[in-house]
Design an enzyme around this catalytic site. Structure first.
Site, PDB file in Angstrom:
ATOM      1  N   TYR A 237      65.995  -5.969  88.331  1.00 18.80           N
ATOM      2  CA  TYR A 237      66.428  -5.076  89.409  1.00 18.80           C
ATOM      3  C   TYR A 237      65.276  -4.715  90.349  1.00 18.80           C
ATOM      4  O   TYR A 237      65.336  -4.962  91.556  1.00 18.80           O
ATOM      5  CB  TYR A 237      67.048  -3.810  88.803  1.00 18.80           C
ATOM      6  N   LYS A 241      64.535  -6.051  94.249  1.00 14.71           N
ATOM      7  CA  LYS A 241      64.481  -5.048  95.329  1.00 14.71           C
ATOM      8  C   LYS A 241      63.146  -5.114  96.060  1.00 14.71           C
ATOM      9  O   LYS A 241      63.085  -4.962  97.289  1.00 14.71           O
ATOM     10  CB  LYS A 241      64.715  -3.641  94.765  1.00 14.71           C
TER      11      LYS A 241
END
Length: 490
Positions: A237, A241
């Site tokens: 994640y 990002k």
């Protein structure tokens, strides 16, 4: 920065919102519609194959949520016509070029109408499939910038990232951008296109050998975690990002771009009412496990700071930042959190949880209240493994089940025990990088924005986002825990 009226700045604006079914996106949409009914149009991008499916998702996953009850009370029977006039639902996919918008006339309309883009599309699972996370979190950012460059009226793009793109870094974490190819551990060779090619090659191999979808999913999850760790990030994640931020900085040219990095986002503090939350968010996995009696022990530093920020404060900061930077070419980052100005510690969360669930225990399926003790928090992984062995495995040994125990887990006799162990270990594996996190998030840009809106906005009270105003004891016991029980436990 001179604001005048933040609400007035939203008047007659056409705003494109991606990831419209997400937690923060819903709160953003509700806030804009509630405080500025004269917004020109909210274009909501939803992942859907066609307009009918998108409309169904909008009704069931957005407008029918309890979050919109204040808006429903305000408009009554006129709500449907108001929504029809102010909201346009777009079937699309941010992981595709042109945001997956198939209708050429619709694309032309957006390019001619859009004033503001708010990118809230993201997959937030720590161990998401690598191909999926790259598509949404990384390529999605690239496609958004390409789309924005075709918008003739565009004033500002606001991209929501996460403060934890910093990885496991300690100390003061500054509001600074990533350079293209920058890594957290100094490893050279990070290249987005190369990562995409690696994924494609891996998928082709699995398809060639006839792998099942479950096998592919597990392999893609493992690959994401592995690639993240190669370059110093703890999970898929935050890695994807960070890559998305890099692409935005690299491709933006003269666009006005604002990046907002919230820390751990929690339930609404005040608006449209306290306690609203959706989905099992970061700390809420622990709250649910503890309140239901499944989690009696965890790992962490009791004196460590847990950085929280209520969701409505994040949305208020997003709106203020949009107003502040419209038509002003910029490249600025706002970190939104509480670790510097109003820190809460893990020991407080432990205490608040014990007090709340002792006074208001969860009622289990058999109708009995779940009795909780104060959660045992251990200081290292070795202690945690010893605890799990002593608590769960030694009793089996005493029953003469040393060799049979693990087989019987899956045969039903010890299935519940196995679930408890797996639940705790999975949480530890995913959250270990943050359980001893020593970083403090600098928020000097956010503080300057707060000061500016307080000094020059006539409606500053509507757009509060100062974490210093939160009494964590009152908020956790009377707002957040009740919200989690009401909206998440079910």
């Amino acid at each position: 920065m001179e604001f005048g009226s933040v609400v007035q700045h939203l008047e007659n604006k056409a705003i494109l919102v991606t990831g419209a079914t997400g937690f923060l996106a819903k709160i953003f949409v509700e806030k804009v519609l509630r405080v500025q009914p004269n917004v020109k149009k909210l274009y909501l991008l939803l992942r859907a194959p066609d307009a009918k499916s998108a409309a169904q998702r909008f009704r069931s996953e957005i407008i029918e949520k309890d979050l919109f009850r204040v808006l429903k009370e305000k408009w009554g029977k006129n709500l449907s016509s108001f929504i029809s006039e102010k909201v346009s639902v777009l079937p699309g996919d941010i992981s595709l070029e042109d945001l997956g918008l198939k209708d050429s006339s619709l694309r032309e309309e957006l390019w001619n109408q859009i004033d503001v883009i708010v990118n809230l599309a993201a997959t937030t699972n720590f161990d998401e499939r690598y191909d999926v996370a790259l598509g949404v979190n990384t390529l999605g950012a690239k496609h958004l910038i390409s789309f924005a460059k075709k918008c003739v009226r565009i004033q500002v793009i606001l991209h929501v990232s996460t403060a934890y793109v910093c990885g496991e870094k300690g100390g003061l974490i500054l509001e600074k951008p990533f350079r293209m190819g920058e890594t957290l551990n100094g490893t050279l060779g990070l290249d987005v296109e190369a990562e995409i090619k690696l994924v494609e090659e891996k998928l082709n191999v699995f398809r060639a050998i006839g792998a099942t979808e479950k096998e592919i999913t597990m392999a893609m999850k493992d690959m994401g975690m592995e690639r993240a760790k190669v370059y110093g990030w703890p999970n898929t994640y935050v890695f994807t990002k960070a890559l998305g931020e890099m692409l935005i900085g690299h491709l933006k040219e003269n666009l006005s771009v604002v990046i907002v990095r919230p820390t751990i986002v929690t339930s609404t503090y005040r608006e449209p009412f306290p306690s609203w939350i959706e989905g099992v968010r970061t700390i809420d996995s622990l709250i649910v496990g503890y309140g239901k009696g499944k989690l009696k022990c965890f790992l962490g530093d009791l004196q460590g700071v847990i950085d929280l920020i209520p969701a409505d404060m994040v949305v208020n900061a997003i709106i203020v930042a949009i107003v502040a930077h419209a038509n002003q070419p910029c490249d600025i980052i706002y970190q939104l959190g509480s670790s510097i100005r109003n820190p809460m510690r893990n020991i407080n969360l432990q205490d608040f949880g014990f007090r709340y669930f002792t006074q208001k225990p969860w009622i289990s399926k058999d109708g009995k209240p779940v009795v909780v003790g104060k959660m045992l928090v251990l200081s290292n992984m070795d202690s945690f493994r010893r605890y799990m062995a002593i608590r769960y495995l030694l009793p089996l040994k005493g029953l003469g089940l040393v060799n049979a125990a693990f087989c019987q887990y899956f045969q039903g006799r010890y299935l519940d025990l196995s679930r408890k162990i797996n639940f705790a270990m999975r949480l530890v594996d995913l959250y270990e990088p943050y359980l001893f996190f020593q970083g403090m998030f600098d928020d000097i840009n956010s503080e300057k924005l707060q000061m500016a809106v307080r000094e020059s906005a006539a409606d500053a009270d509507l757009f509060y986002f100062d974490p210093k105003c939160v009494d964590w004891e009152d908020y956790m016991i009377n707002v957040h825990f009740p919200g989690v029980v009401k909206y998440v436990f079910k």
